[in-house]
Design a protein around this motif. Structure first.
Motif, PDB file in Angstrom:
ATOM      1  N   SER A 111       0.851  -1.185   0.000  1.00 18.25           N
ATOM      2  CA  SER A 111       0.000   0.000   0.000  1.00 18.25           C
ATOM      3  C   SER A 111       0.888   1.236   0.000  1.00 18.25           C
ATOM      4  O   SER A 111       1.748   1.390   0.871  1.00 18.25           O
ATOM      5  N   THR A 117       1.531   4.505   1.003  1.00 22.95           N
ATOM      6  CA  THR A 117       1.045   5.475   1.984  1.00 22.95           C
ATOM      7  C   THR A 117       1.472   6.893   1.635  1.00 22.95           C
ATOM      8  O   THR A 117       0.874   7.857   2.102  1.00 22.95           O
ATOM      9  N   ARG A 151       4.057   0.681   2.325  1.00 25.70           N
ATOM     10  CA  ARG A 151       3.759  -0.153   3.483  1.00 25.70           C
ATOM     11  C   ARG A 151       3.244  -1.499   3.006  1.00 25.70           C
ATOM     12  O   ARG A 151       2.483  -1.570   2.041  1.00 25.70           O
ATOM     13  N   ARG A 178       0.970  -4.491   3.845  1.00 23.46           N
ATOM     14  CA  ARG A 178      -0.161  -4.707   4.743  1.00 23.46           C
ATOM     15  C   ARG A 178      -0.362  -6.156   5.158  1.00 23.46           C
ATOM     16  O   ARG A 178      -1.190  -6.444   6.015  1.00 23.46           O
ATOM     17  N   ASN A 179       0.351  -7.078   4.561  1.00 25.46           N
ATOM     18  CA  ASN A 179       0.189  -8.492   4.898  1.00 25.46           C
ATOM     19  C   ASN A 179       1.547  -9.154   5.034  1.00 25.46           C
ATOM     20  O   ASN A 179       2.472  -8.870   4.261  1.00 25.46           O
ATOM     21  N   GLU A 196       0.393  -6.768  10.110  1.00 24.50           N
ATOM     22  CA  GLU A 196       1.031  -6.378   8.863  1.00 24.50           C
ATOM     23  C   GLU A 196       2.447  -6.948   8.802  1.00 24.50           C
ATOM     24  O   GLU A 196       2.951  -7.520   9.763  1.00 24.50           O
ATOM     25  N   GLU A 240       8.792  -1.999   5.933  1.00 28.77           N
ATOM     26  CA  GLU A 240       8.259  -1.090   4.932  1.00 28.77           C
ATOM     27  C   GLU A 240       9.415  -0.550   4.099  1.00 28.77           C
ATOM     28  O   GLU A 240      10.570  -0.526   4.557  1.00 28.77           O
TER      29      GLU A 240
END
Length: 238
Positions: A145, A147, A153, A155-156, A200, A204
């Motif tokens: 994602s 951001t 980022r 997320r999983n 998450e 990142e």
């Protein structure tokens, strides 16, 4: 129907498949052919048994591939391959952990190189590098994602719940893999930073600052310690 095809251990006809699951022959044929299209069954015309009028019936049998479905995505196969390769390639002078981190980095670099060869993007700035990484990591199940224009980022965690059982090891391998991806993409303007968060991925991707501050490299060591992971995870409630 797929389970039935595997259980009988021989090619099955459309009539047999229909009877096994309680649907019409026409509907069974539709689903069997869909399984063929998906690469899970193969079909041919039967050659055994008494021949009836006309051509022999089409029969179906499983191929070697299996089915694995996980939502959200889980890629335990990637983690297993890294650990197996690490055991097989462990050098006499390194620990098993160091070997695993080395293999994870190499595995990520190969993935990044393949993506770069496929797209041929030329020289990469941070934003373009993050865009390429986003597409690649989506296929690995990280659910990336954006951001901001300079931060991606994830997320999983594809390695959950193993990451919960051994966060210091699995998160270190995860970070090493992602650093390898960036190396393979030739994305020197982006860093893989350790930033644990509930539910998450622990890593990142961020644009590297021109000054190269210490904060930018937080968690960027090859072998993060258990205390660092446990403090970070506790802060986020895991």
């Amino acid at each position: 129907m797929y389970s039935f095809a595997r259980t009988v251990r021989r090619p099955i006809t459309r009539d047999e498949a229909a009877a096994a699951v309680g649907i019409s022959r026409k509907l069974a044929a539709f689903h069997l052919d869909k399984l063929v299209d998906a690469g899970l069954l193969r079909c041919h015309f039967g050659v055994e048994g008494p021949r009836k009028v006309g051509r022999r019936p089409k029969v179906y049998e499983p191929v070697g591939a299996g089915i694995q479905v996980a939502i959200p995505a889980r890629r335990h196969d990637v983690l297993a391959e890294i650990l197996v390769d690490a055991v097989a390639a462990e050098a006499q002078s390194e620990s098993a952990r160091a070997a695993a981190i080395r293999i994870a980095t190499e595995r990520g670099a190969l993935a990044g190189e393949a993506e770069r060869d496929r797209i041929r993007p030329g020289r990469l700035g941070a934003e373009r590098a993050l865009t390429l990484a986003e597409g690649l990591l989506a296929r690995y199940g990280f659910e990336p994602s954006r951001t901001s224009s300079t931060c991606l980022r994830l997320r999983n965690c594809p390695f959950h719940p193993l990451a919960e059982r051994a966060p210091d090891l699995v998160c270190a391998l995860n970070q090493a893999f992602l650093r390898g991806v960036l190396t393979g993409l030739q994305a020197s303007s982006v860093h893989a930073c350790l930033v644990p968060a509930v539910g998450e991925c622990c890593v990142e991707l961020r644009q590297a600052s021109a000054s190269g501050t210490a904060a930018e490299h937080k968690g960027d060591e090859d072998t993060p310690g258990r205390d660092d992971f446990e403090v970070g995870l506790a802060r986020h409630g895991e």
